[in-house]
Design an enzyme around this catalytic site. Structure first.
Site, PDB file in Angstrom:
ATOM      1  N   GLY A 495     -17.207  18.680 -13.115  1.00  0.00           N
ATOM      2  CA  GLY A 495     -16.447  18.472 -11.676  1.00  0.00           C
ATOM      3  C   GLY A 495     -15.393  19.823 -11.925  1.00  0.00           C
ATOM      4  O   GLY A 495     -15.683  20.739 -12.912  1.00  0.00           O
ATOM      5  N   SER A 498      -7.908  21.127 -11.972  1.00  0.00           N
ATOM      6  CA  SER A 498      -6.713  21.939 -11.265  1.00  0.00           C
ATOM      7  C   SER A 498      -7.066  23.270 -11.751  1.00  0.00           C
ATOM      8  O   SER A 498      -6.447  24.329 -11.183  1.00  0.00           O
ATOM      9  CB  SER A 498      -5.274  21.186 -11.577  1.00  0.00           C
ATOM     10  OG  SER A 498      -5.169  21.051 -12.742  1.00  0.00           O
ATOM     11  N   PHE A 499      -7.360  23.622 -12.951  1.00  0.00           N
ATOM     12  CA  PHE A 499      -7.409  24.811 -13.406  1.00  0.00           C
ATOM     13  C   PHE A 499      -8.563  25.622 -13.609  1.00  0.00           C
ATOM     14  O   PHE A 499      -8.888  26.538 -14.074  1.00  0.00           O
ATOM     15  CB  PHE A 499      -6.527  24.968 -14.811  1.00  0.00           C
ATOM     16  CG  PHE A 499      -5.201  25.193 -14.813  1.00  0.00           C
ATOM     17  CD1 PHE A 499      -4.827  26.634 -14.734  1.00  0.00           C
ATOM     18  CD2 PHE A 499      -4.131  24.112 -14.682  1.00  0.00           C
ATOM     19  CE1 PHE A 499      -3.389  26.864 -14.842  1.00  0.00           C
ATOM     20  CE2 PHE A 499      -2.939  24.649 -14.584  1.00  0.00           C
ATOM     21  CZ  PHE A 499      -2.321  25.816 -14.552  1.00  0.00           C
ATOM     22  N   ASP A 623       0.610  15.320 -10.460  1.00  0.00           N
ATOM     23  CA  ASP A 623      -0.565  15.467  -9.890  1.00  0.00           C
ATOM     24  C   ASP A 623      -1.277  13.945 -10.096  1.00  0.00           C
ATOM     25  O   ASP A 623      -2.389  13.991 -10.505  1.00  0.00           O
ATOM     26  CB  ASP A 623      -1.297  16.407 -10.064  1.00  0.00           C
ATOM     27  CG  ASP A 623      -2.664  16.812  -8.893  1.00  0.00           C
ATOM     28  OD1 ASP A 623      -2.376  16.117  -7.955  1.00  0.00           O
ATOM     29  OD2 ASP A 623      -3.702  17.603  -9.060  1.00  0.00           O
TER      30      ASP A 623
END
Ligand SMILES: *[C@@H]1O[C@H](CO)[C@@H](O)[C@H](O)[C@H]1NC(C)=O
Ligand SMILES: *[C@@H]1O[C@H](CO)[C@@H](O)[C@H](O)[C@H]1NC(C)=O
Ligand SMILES: *[C@@H]1O[C@H](CO)[C@@H](O)[C@H](O)[C@H]1NC(C)=O
Ligand SMILES: *[C@@H]1O[C@H](CO)[C@@H](O)[C@H](O)[C@H]1NC(C)=O
Ligand SMILES: *[C@@H]1O[C@H](CO)[C@@H](O)[C@H](O)[C@H]1NC(C)=O
Ligand SMILES: *[C@@H]1O[C@H](CO)[C@@H](O)[C@H](O)[C@H]1NC(C)=O
Ligand SMILES: *[C@@H]1O[C@H](CO)[C@@H](O)[C@H](O)[C@H]1NC(C)=O
Ligand SMILES: *[C@@H]1O[C@H](CO)[C@@H](O)[C@H](O)[C@H]1NC(C)=O
Ligand SMILES: *[C@@H]1O[C@H](CO)[C@@H](O)[C@H](O)[C@H]1NC(C)=O
Ligand SMILES: *[C@@H]1O[C@H](CO)[C@@H](O)[C@H](O)[C@H]1NC(C)=O
Ligand SMILES: *[C@@H]1O[C@H](CO)[C@@H](O)[C@H](O)[C@H]1NC(C)=O
Ligand SMILES: *[C@@H]1O[C@H](CO)[C@@H](O)[C@H](O)[C@H]1NC(C)=O
Length: 797
Positions: A495, A498-499, A623
């Protein structure tokens, strides 16, 4: 039963007043022993009642011009009030909750469940500043939950049928000879009152500020103690059995007449004999320190009067309040209240007070007659005192309750120390905002507001001291990681995070890992500019070990590439199990139990709590969302993706938290609006995750008639939970909770609701959430379960 809370402003913090427990065989016409439906929390001038004629026997309060619907919106049979709190016994008697009324900024009151046990049911709940007591249905034994240790209570061998507390003293009626005994921190007043009662035989007593009134065995009102304001001056023409219910304040006394429900007040400089009560008949009365409230017979409205009541003498806007508890038992002797069915909405009946002496009916259940001879209550076996089991400082009653819960929970109070390092008393929003309260019992108290600058500072310090490729973060070569992921093949892609993109990989030594490969975009460029920070942060993060955090195993920095290597979580992200259609039918059945969902919530909360309270420096995740909560091979939830926020790409001057502010649907509205990053932002995110677990809905989902209007799960679920209709929105894949699960699911729902409050300061802390969810989970497990009365039950041989 009348409870007479009252207090004084001047000594409010040093002396405990009030309470209750009239376990007496009294002549009280009202709901003999069965609890009240009207209560005051006198310290805050709050009056509460159980609302009549509604599908749910819920509670509503009035305070300073505001009516406050109380949540949870569930059925209550009786309520009782103390200085800053009031408590409600749930219909059925298996649970009671208490609310803190001190939070003036809030439009609802924080609550805590103090008791839950389906087998040991309670009745006759009475609350005071010092303790909440109740009798066990069936045995009649008295249990108390001590809130404060201001009074030295009598030893357990003393048998009292009635106890009431005043200002620095308490008095009780001894079961064996019906005489009054008093004790307390103010021995002067205690001794004086006891002496003045002498060997008089009493049926019930009620304490005021420094006076006590009661009914003697022939039904006369007898008052003793301080008479500065004429509070002992019972109207001279009073006849035997005239008054049923007494309500005393600091310097006044009121009595309600049994026959017609009119009220007379004496003392208090005459300020309580006001016009508004002339010609008005009442169902019951209760007093605060400097006001008295009554429930009118005419239309069940609540009126309050006295100098301490703003706009003295008026009807409050409370809806009609029940004249007595609704119950399913038959009303022995005195019949049923007219319109009982309507008032209780079909849920049982309200028993009528007995106006006339009831002819003795076959033992064992003789209802005490008002003019009956004194019956030393030995038969009842009320031979127990009040157990003082927990030492609590003068930090306010609610913290006290919390402490009790804590004690019971951990077993510390009973000497069998069970160490739960993360179980702390759940301190409410209100309590948390009181100075020093949180620090009372909780481990490392941390400021919840940690600005990013703070962490940056820490970072510099750390980077100064930590060696380059720090401690346990392994450094990998790009070639190694490429080999592990079959050259970052699509099949290995798990998947996108965030980075960058996440791949599944297998290292040469056989370890399974998840590898996150940063985009070589501008984001990473900036990131790379801060190489030293990158290294030290990684060293720091890889040292964080917690069973509910996904561990960073290592990293790779080569050329333009920056890769992070994490433990592999076999069962993927919570998000996928809840919302990914492909997954839902197949492997996710594991998640289709309430116990499992609560456990996942608790695991995640523990992970975040560790970041907030135990990591040094503290970490705000920023987050929290269901796709960042991963499940390992054992279905243990672990929080991932933390810490990276510490090394965000912006330079100090460019600091704009908005840029990296998490994910739509989970963003703390306050963070969004004020740019203030606090631990409460993670609380908000977790609250959204809890709602996802409860409802099975995404953080933002399409709804409306056309199925196209996006709505957040917060806007969708909170009003429904508030309305007590939680069951309507629960995820149908899990099914309706069973009887024993309901409480647990409710607890999770109420916690969720208190996580997504608009204002951060109103939200729970992570420690609160952990404690609540821990309790919820424990409800599935009898042995370790609820706050059981068994533990604190007082021996009643
Ligand atoms: C408690 O309440 C019940 C009715 O709900 C009553 O029958 C009983 O006598 C009360 N117990 C005491 C000790 O007052
Ligand atoms: C309250 O009790 C009534 C009668 O049993 C029931 O129909 C109703 O659903 C209950 N309300 C709640 C919120 O439990
Ligand atoms: C009643 O009990 C008290 C204390 O338990 C004791 O001092 C007193 O003598 C007893 N009175 C009678 C009549 O038994
Ligand atoms: C004890 O109570 C009396 C009467 O209320 C009061 O005058 C006195 O100051 C109190 N003493 C202490 C030590 O609080
Ligand atoms: C109460 O004590 C007085 C003496 O102080 C005595 O004359 C009286 O008989 C006693 N009454 C009772 C009911 O014991
Ligand atoms: C109750 O009080 C009244 C009024 O003071 C008194 O006349 C009566 O004798 C008392 N009853 C008993 C049993 O002491
Ligand atoms: C109480 O005080 C009033 C004056 O305020 C006085 O008239 C009355 O006799 C006193 N009552 C008692 C029982 O001492
Ligand atoms: C209520 O009854 C009392 C006697 O029990 C009587 O003195 C009083 O006047 C009555 N009040 C009203 C308003 O009828
Ligand atoms: C209740 O009755 C009183 C008169 O006793 C009246 O002033 C008041 O408006 C009524 N309240 C409601 C809510 O009907
Ligand atoms: C009434 O008592 C409360 C505290 O219980 C106090 O804050 C308030 O000032 C008092 N009001 C009056 C008029 O004495
Ligand atoms: C799963 O649980 C077993 C037994 O408790 C433990 O040995 C194992 O390490 C756990 N696996 C993971 C991935 O935590
Ligand atoms: C309820 O109380 C009984 C008796 O004290 C105890 O045995 C039982 O374990 C308790 N149940 C729960 C769920 O705590």
């Amino acid at each position: 039963m009348t409870k007479l809370p009252f207090s004084s402003a001047t000594v409010a913090d040093t002396v405990t007043v009030v309470i209750l427990v009239i376990l007496a065989v009294t002549t009280s016409a009202h709901a003999l022993g069965s609890g009240a439906t009207l209560a005051v929390s006198f310290g805050t001038g709050t009056v509460c009642g159980i609302v009549a004629s509604q599908p749910t026997q819920r509670i509503e309060c009035y305070r300073r011009g505001q009516t406050i619907p109380i949540d949870p919106n569930i059925n209550f049979s009786s309520i009782t009030g103390g200085r800053n709190f009031f408590c409600g016994l749930r219909s059925g008697g298996y649970s009671f909750l208490c609310w803190d009324t001190t939070d003036f900024s809030s439009t609802d009151f924080a609550f805590k469940r103090v008791y839950l046990n389906y087998t040991v049911r309670l009745e006759n709940l009475s609350y005071g500043d010092d303790q909440v007591c109740a009798t066990v249905v069936g045995t009649g034994s008295v249990n108390c939950w001590r809130v404060n240790d201001q009074f030295k209570l009598p030893s357990a061998s003393d048998g009292f049928v009635s106890i009431s507390s005043g200002f620095g003293f308490s008095c009780g009626i001894l079961a064996n000879d019906s005489q009054v005994q008093c004790w307390g921190s103010n021995t002067t007043i205690a001794n004086q009152i006891q002496k003045e009662f002498g060997n008089m035989s009493m049926k019930s007593i009620v304490a005021g500020g420094s006076h006590v009134c009661g009914l003697n065995s022939t039904g006369f009102v007898i008052c003793r103690g301080n008479n500065d304001s004429g509070q002992l001056d019972v109207p001279s023409n009073t006849s035997a059995g005239e008054f049923s219910t007494l309500a005393l304040g600091e310097s006044h006394s009121c009595g309600m007449r049994k026959l017609n429900g009119s009220v007379a007040c004496w003392g208090g400089g005459g300020e309580y004999s006001v016009n508004v009560i002339q010609g008005v008949f009442f169902e019951t009365i209760v007093s605060g320190s400097n006001f008295t409230c009554g429930l009118t017979s005419m239309n069940l409205s609540v009126i309050c009067w006295g100098p301490g009541w703003p706009n003295s003498g008026g009807e409050t806007p409370l809806p009609p309040v029940l004249p007595g508890p609704c119950n399913n038992q038959s009303c022995s002797g005195c019949g049923v209240y007219s319109q009982s069915q309507r008032l209780c909405s079909g849920f049982g009946n309200i028993c009528k007070p007995c106006l006339l002496p009831v002819p003795p009916v076959p033992p064992p259940q003789t209802p005490p007659g008002p003019t009956g001879s004194p019956r030393p209550s030995t038969s009842r076996g009320l031979r127990r005192g009040l157990l003082a089991f927990c030492i609590v400082g003068s930090v306010g009653a609610f913290a006290g309750i919390c402490t009790i819960i804590y004690c019971l929970w951990t077993g510390v109070c009973f000497g069998k120390k069970k160490v739960h390092n993360s179980v702390q008393p759940t301190i409410t929003r209100a309590a948390s905002s009181n100075n020093g309260v949180t620090s009372n019992n909780s481990p490392p108290s941390r400021s919840c507001t940690i600005r990013r600058q703070g962490s940056r500072l820490m970072r510099r310090q750390r980077s100064g001291t930590s060696s380059k490729h720090g401690d346990r973060a392994e450094e990998f070569s790009l070639a190694e990681l490429a080999a592990a992921t079959n050259n970052f093949s699509l099949e290995n892609k798990l998947g996108a995070g965030s980075f960058g993109v996440v791949y599944r990989g297998k290292l040469t030594d056989g370890r399974e890992v998840a590898i996150k490969r940063g985009e070589t975009g501008s984001k990473m460029k900036k990131f790379q500019e801060k190489e030293s920070a990158f290294d030290s942060e990684l060293a720091f993060l890889s040292r964080l070990h917690h069973k509910h955090l996904v561990r960073l195993v290592g990293y790779c920095e080569e050329k333009d590439e920056r890769l992070l290597v994490y433990e592999y979580m076999k069962n993927g992200a919570l998000y996928d199990h809840l919302h990914d259609k492909n997954n839902v039918e197949k492997s996710s059945s594991v998640l289709n139990s309430w116990k499992m969902r609560i456990k996942i919530a608790l695991d995640a909360a523990r992970g975040i709590e560790y970041l907030h309270n135990y990591a040094v420096p503290p970490i705000i995740h920023r987050d929290i969302k269901s796709s960042n909560i991963l499940l390992d091979a054992n279905w243990t939830a672990r929080v991932s993706d933390f810490g990276l926020s510490l090394m965000g790409p912006e330079s100090d001057r460019e600091y704009r938290p908005m840029k990296a502010a998490g994910t739509v649907g989970y963003i703390d509205p306050e963070y969004y609006g004020l740019n203030l990053l606090t631990a409460k932002s993670d609380v908000y995110g977790l609250g959204v995750v809890l709602l996802e677990l409860l409802t099975g809905k995404r953080a933002i989902f399409k709804s409306g008639d056309d199925g196209r209007t996006p709505i957040s799960v917060v806007d969708f679920a909170v009003p429904i939970i508030m309305a007590g209709e939680l069951v309507k929105i629960l995820d149908s894949r899990v099914g309706t909770p069973e009887m024993h699960e309901v409480e647990a699911v409710e607890l999770m729902a109420y916690s969720a609701m208190h996580c997504v409050h608009l204002e951060g300061k109103e939200r729970l802390t992570m420690a609160d959430i952990v404690a609540n969810l821990d309790r919820a989970l424990a409800l599935f497990d009898d042995s370790h379960g609820s706050i059981s009365s068994g533990i604190i039950s007082i021996a009643s041989e």
